[in-house]
Design a protein around this motif. Structure first.
Motif, PDB file in Angstrom:
ATOM      1  N   ALA A   1      64.758  62.479  21.542  1.00 15.46           N
ATOM      2  CA  ALA A   1      63.467  63.015  21.105  1.00 15.46           C
ATOM      3  C   ALA A   1      62.879  62.156  19.999  1.00 15.46           C
ATOM      4  CB  ALA A   1      63.642  64.451  20.605  1.00 15.46           C
ATOM      5  N   VAL A   2      61.577  62.308  19.829  1.00 15.67           N
ATOM      6  CA  VAL A   2      60.874  61.634  18.752  1.00 15.67           C
ATOM      7  C   VAL A   2      59.638  62.456  18.436  1.00 15.67           C
ATOM      8  CG1 VAL A   2      59.363  60.168  20.155  1.00 15.67           C
ATOM      9  CG2 VAL A   2      60.166  59.325  17.937  1.00 15.67           C
ATOM     10  N   ASP A   3      59.132  62.286  17.241  1.00  9.81           N
ATOM     11  CA  ASP A   3      57.953  63.015  16.766  1.00  9.81           C
ATOM     12  C   ASP A   3      56.768  62.059  16.803  1.00  9.81           C
ATOM     13  OD1 ASP A   3      56.491  65.039  15.660  1.00  9.81           O
ATOM     14  OD2 ASP A   3      57.383  64.927  13.674  1.00  9.81           O
ATOM     15  N   GLU A   4      56.249  61.807  18.007  1.00 14.68           N
ATOM     16  CA  GLU A   4      55.177  60.812  18.191  1.00 14.68           C
ATOM     17  C   GLU A   4      53.890  61.534  18.566  1.00 14.68           C
ATOM     18  OE1 GLU A   4      53.349  57.292  17.939  1.00 14.68           O
ATOM     19  OE2 GLU A   4      55.472  57.600  17.457  1.00 14.68           O
ATOM     20  N   GLU A   5      53.163  61.990  17.539  1.00  9.20           N
ATOM     21  CA  GLU A   5      51.907  62.694  17.781  1.00  9.20           C
ATOM     22  C   GLU A   5      50.782  61.732  18.114  1.00  9.20           C
ATOM     23  OE1 GLU A   5      51.009  65.232  14.482  1.00  9.20           O
ATOM     24  OE2 GLU A   5      53.000  66.129  14.437  1.00  9.20           O
TER      25      GLU A   5
ATOM     26  N   GLN B   1      56.997  45.148  29.935  1.00  9.01           N
ATOM     27  CA  GLN B   1      56.467  46.468  30.240  1.00  9.01           C
ATOM     28  C   GLN B   1      57.277  47.511  29.478  1.00  9.01           C
ATOM     29  OE1 GLN B   1      56.956  46.698  34.438  1.00  9.01           O
ATOM     30  NE2 GLN B   1      55.259  45.327  34.890  1.00  9.01           N
ATOM     31  N   GLY B   2      56.656  48.670  29.249  1.00 11.22           N
ATOM     32  CA  GLY B   2      57.369  49.777  28.636  1.00 11.22           C
ATOM     33  C   GLY B   2      57.567  49.588  27.148  1.00 11.22           C
TER      34      GLY B   2
ATOM     35  N   ALA C   1      43.904  63.535  27.474  1.00 11.48           N
ATOM     36  CA  ALA C   1      45.011  63.372  28.419  1.00 11.48           C
ATOM     37  C   ALA C   1      45.419  61.917  28.542  1.00 11.48           C
ATOM     38  CB  ALA C   1      44.617  63.933  29.782  1.00 11.48           C
ATOM     39  N   ALA C   2      44.451  61.005  28.527  1.00 13.13           N
ATOM     40  CA  ALA C   2      44.760  59.581  28.640  1.00 13.13           C
ATOM     41  C   ALA C   2      45.499  59.075  27.402  1.00 13.13           C
ATOM     42  CB  ALA C   2      43.472  58.788  28.846  1.00 13.13           C
ATOM     43  N   SER C   3      45.121  59.574  26.211  1.00 17.88           N
ATOM     44  CA  SER C   3      45.826  59.185  24.989  1.00 17.88           C
ATOM     45  C   SER C   3      47.277  59.651  25.043  1.00 17.88           C
ATOM     46  CB  SER C   3      45.124  59.793  23.769  1.00 17.88           C
ATOM     47  OG  SER C   3      45.790  59.446  22.581  1.00 17.88           O
ATOM     48  N   ALA C   4      47.481  60.893  25.474  1.00 13.94           N
ATOM     49  CA  ALA C   4      48.846  61.417  25.599  1.00 13.94           C
ATOM     50  C   ALA C   4      49.631  60.659  26.662  1.00 13.94           C
ATOM     51  CB  ALA C   4      48.799  62.901  25.936  1.00 13.94           C
ATOM     52  N   SER C   5      48.973  60.287  27.745  1.00 14.57           N
ATOM     53  CA  SER C   5      49.632  59.532  28.806  1.00 14.57           C
ATOM     54  C   SER C   5      50.088  58.165  28.302  1.00 14.57           C
ATOM     55  CB  SER C   5      48.690  59.369  29.997  1.00 14.57           C
ATOM     56  OG  SER C   5      49.285  58.595  31.014  1.00 14.57           O
ATOM     57  N   ALA C   6      49.238  57.518  27.498  1.00 12.92           N
ATOM     58  CA  ALA C   6      49.616  56.213  26.941  1.00 12.92           C
ATOM     59  C   ALA C   6      50.851  56.348  26.050  1.00 12.92           C
ATOM     60  CB  ALA C   6      48.448  55.635  26.139  1.00 12.92           C
ATOM     61  N   ILE C   7      50.874  57.395  25.238  1.00 15.17           N
ATOM     62  CA  ILE C   7      52.056  57.655  24.408  1.00 15.17           C
ATOM     63  C   ILE C   7      53.264  57.923  25.294  1.00 15.17           C
ATOM     64  CG2 ILE C   7      53.086  59.307  22.790  1.00 15.17           C
ATOM     65  CD1 ILE C   7      50.264  59.585  21.547  1.00 15.17           C
ATOM     66  N   GLY C   8      53.072  58.740  26.330  1.00 21.39           N
ATOM     67  CA  GLY C   8      54.162  59.076  27.226  1.00 21.39           C
ATOM     68  C   GLY C   8      54.770  57.864  27.908  1.00 21.39           C
ATOM     69  N   HIS C   9      53.931  56.940  28.345  1.00 18.90           N
ATOM     70  CA  HIS C   9      54.458  55.746  29.003  1.00 18.90           C
ATOM     71  C   HIS C   9      55.205  54.835  28.018  1.00 18.90           C
ATOM     72  CE1 HIS C   9      51.750  56.863  32.397  1.00 18.90           C
ATOM     73  NE2 HIS C   9      52.741  56.337  33.080  1.00 18.90           N
ATOM     74  N   GLU C  10      54.730  54.784  26.768  1.00 20.48           N
ATOM     75  CA  GLU C  10      55.501  54.054  25.756  1.00 20.48           C
ATOM     76  C   GLU C  10      56.893  54.655  25.594  1.00 20.48           C
ATOM     77  OE1 GLU C  10      53.378  51.969  22.196  1.00 20.48           O
ATOM     78  OE2 GLU C  10      52.728  54.052  22.239  1.00 20.48           O
ATOM     79  N   LEU C  11      56.932  55.978  25.457  1.00 28.25           N
ATOM     80  CA  LEU C  11      58.202  56.661  25.245  1.00 28.25           C
ATOM     81  C   LEU C  11      59.128  56.506  26.444  1.00 28.25           C
ATOM     82  CD1 LEU C  11      56.847  59.947  23.626  1.00 28.25           C
ATOM     83  CD2 LEU C  11      57.931  58.039  22.451  1.00 28.25           C
TER      84      LEU C  11
ATOM     85  N   ASP D   1      52.868  64.252  32.742  1.00 33.43           N
ATOM     86  CA  ASP D   1      52.642  63.453  33.946  1.00 33.43           C
ATOM     87  C   ASP D   1      53.255  62.058  33.811  1.00 33.43           C
ATOM     88  OD1 ASP D   1      51.344  65.524  35.175  1.00 33.43           O
ATOM     89  OD2 ASP D   1      49.321  64.680  34.998  1.00 33.43           O
ATOM     90  N   ALA D   2      53.465  61.621  32.570  1.00 33.95           N
ATOM     91  CA  ALA D   2      54.125  60.331  32.331  1.00 33.95           C
ATOM     92  C   ALA D   2      55.646  60.454  32.318  1.00 33.95           C
ATOM     93  CB  ALA D   2      53.642  59.736  31.005  1.00 33.95           C
ATOM     94  N   GLY D   3      56.153  61.668  32.520  1.00 34.95           N
ATOM     95  CA  GLY D   3      57.594  61.862  32.634  1.00 34.95           C
ATOM     96  C   GLY D   3      58.313  62.213  31.353  1.00 34.95           C
TER      97      GLY D   3
END
Length: 498
Positions: free
Chosen positions: A83-87, A360-361, A118-128, A177-179
């Motif tokens: 886990a991480v606290d990435e707001e 990537q990632g 949603a796109a901002s959260a998705s970008a964070i999600g794909h980084e994570l 949606d980014a997993g």
């Protein structure tokens, strides 16, 4: 839900011997650790049933180091939760050394485009996901109903319940949606507080009807969106339970959240090392009380030591053996947490390394929004408009301002985005000056600098890198790297911010 219940039933039909109890207890714990390498005791704890670890900014030295750390954790515990606290915005762990490449909730709420959120959260999600991290302790779903809230502020989407609710749902959708599992926080709502639960126990005195239409609206949106987890708050909400803070209240976690609101996911505590949780009892007893109240995964805090971890394990097992904590409750918590890890499988160590080789990632440097779009969220006064239209050279003076515990020591403001920062004594003759700070109350030292520069004959504006508190000419609603780049470009007339 059926899987969770059947797993818990299977566990509780077996003898509750000490070794099994310890393993079950470990399956509800999420410690942090100090340093930029995984300590041996964490690896040993994984072998003994540890459910999760949480990474913090102090665990990050560089992108390469963070990838190696995550790959090492994944190699040892491929099916666990990291886990991480990435707001995004002001609260960032991945970008703790530079500032976040996302604008943050207050800016997103001001722009009020749910697809953008949603796109901002998705970008964070794909980084994570690229780092093998499968649980993000975000979004902040608090309605910022107290203007002088010292710990929420720009972490909130805003002060209007319906706006916060729709952006909370959009953020959850983009992240999951980014997993990566989401965690809406801080239930039942930390926005109407004027003290910081890191330091003391805040109290919310609003009546039940107000809480229902205001604080609870985003969490109903969480339930409707099927969000994976929710985080408790260490606050005393008098209308819901006048005796127990939310983290330790079965009325709030079981009767309200699970019963009346129908939440079926995992309940995670805010860090139990915070004063609002454990100043009176210590972390081990706080862990027992949280499990008794209905929490499933216990965040122990950023500086968990091996001794504290062992003390917490021992306290939980003793509580079961003494009959204080029902075995069924502990088994249910462990089963829910294990099911969460299975629902959000993470990238393997090999996949993390392969993604790094391909570029990537993890830790992407690209911005989601250009500066002009972010700047649409800024408040710009008529005086600032006139200042921006002037032709004198620009000097930017940033007045250093501390942040709350949630933000930590992250670079912020123009100083994070450009080298074109000068001290008050270095302002050239004839320059127009932007004096930048955050949390600009009447006592802020920025106003002394502002007055001196104006008395010297400079055209001066005040910039607030946070929420408006009165008096600032430009308000940015955040201080992340992305916001700071947009601000710097605006101040310098659209030129480069590097």
């Amino acid at each position: 839900m059926d899987t969770i219940q059947s797993s818990a039933t299977e566990v509780t039909t077996r003898p509750a011997d000490p070794d099994r109890l310890r393993r079950m207890a470990a399956g509800t714990l999420m410690p942090g650790f100090t340093g930029i390498a995984v300590p041996v005791w964490i690896l040993d704890a994984y072998d003994a049933g540890l459910a999760a670890v949480c990474l913090y900014g102090t665990n990050v030295a560089s992108p390469v180091q963070l990838r190696e750390l995550c790959a090492g954790l994944r190699s040892h515990a491929p099916n666990s939760l990291i886990a991480v606290d990435e707001e995004g915005g002001d609260v960032t762990r991945l970008h703790y050394r530079t500032g976040s490449n996302q604008p943050g909730n207050a800016v997103l709420g001001r722009l009020d485009d749910v697809e953008l959120t949603a796109a901002s959260a998705s970008a964070i999600g794909h980084e994570l996901a690229g780092l093998g991290i499968n649980l993000n302790l975000a979004p902040d779903a608090d309605v910022n109903s107290a203007a002088d809230n010292p710990v929420i502020g720009v972490r909130s989407f805003g002060a209007e319940p319906d706006l916060v609710a729709r952006h909370t749902a959009a953020w959850i959708r983009g992240l999951e949606d980014a997993g990566v599992a989401s965690c809406a926080k801080h239930f039942p709502g930390h926005g109407d507080t004027t003290t910081d639960s890191h330091l003391s126990l805040p109290k919310v005195t609003a009546d039940a009807a107000t809480l229902d239409v205001r604080e609870l609206a985003p969490f109903r949106a969480l339930v409707a969106a099927g969000g994976a987890t929710v985080m408790t708050s260490h606050i005393l909400v008098e209308a819901l339970d006048s005796d127990h803070p939310a983290t330790f209240s079965s009325r709030i976690l079981q009767d309200l959240l699970r019963g009346r609101m129908g939440f079926e996911g995992v309940i995670i505590t805010d860090a139990l090392d915070m004063a609002g949780a454990s100043a009176q009892t210590g972390v081990p007893e706080a862990a027992v009380r949280a499990l008794m109240a209905g929490a499933d995964l216990l965040c122990l805090g950023s500086d968990t030591t091996p001794a504290l971890f062992e003390q917490t394990l021992a306290a939980i097992t003793r509580a079961v053996q003494a009959g204080r904590l029902p075995l069924e409750r502990l088994a249910d918590a462990a089963a829910r947490t294990a099911t969460l890890a299975g629902r959000f499988p993470a990238a393997s160590a090999a996949e993390i390394q392969e993604a790094a080789v391909r570029g990537q990632g993890g830790l992407k440097e690209t911005e989601l929004l250009d500066g002009e779009r972010i700047a649409e969220a800024f408040e710009v006064s008529p005086a600032a408009e006139k200042w921006l239209a002037r032709e004198e050279p620009v000097a930017i003076v940033q007045v250093e301002t501390g942040a709350n515990f949630a933000v930590g020591h992250v670079p912020w403001g123009p100083a994070a985005a450009t080298r074109a920062i000068v001290s008050e004594g270095e302002v050239p003759d004839g320059a127009r000056v932007a004096v930048v700070g955050r949390g600009l109350d009447a006592e802020h030292p920025l106003w002394t600098t502002f007055a001196r520069l104006r008395a010297e004959g400079h055209a001066v504006i005040a910039v607030e890198c946070g929420l408006p508190r009165g008096g600032a000419d430009i308000v940015t609603y955040g201080a992340s790297l992305a916001v700071s780049q947009a601000l710097t470009s605006l101040l310098l007339g659209g030129g480069s911010a590097s």
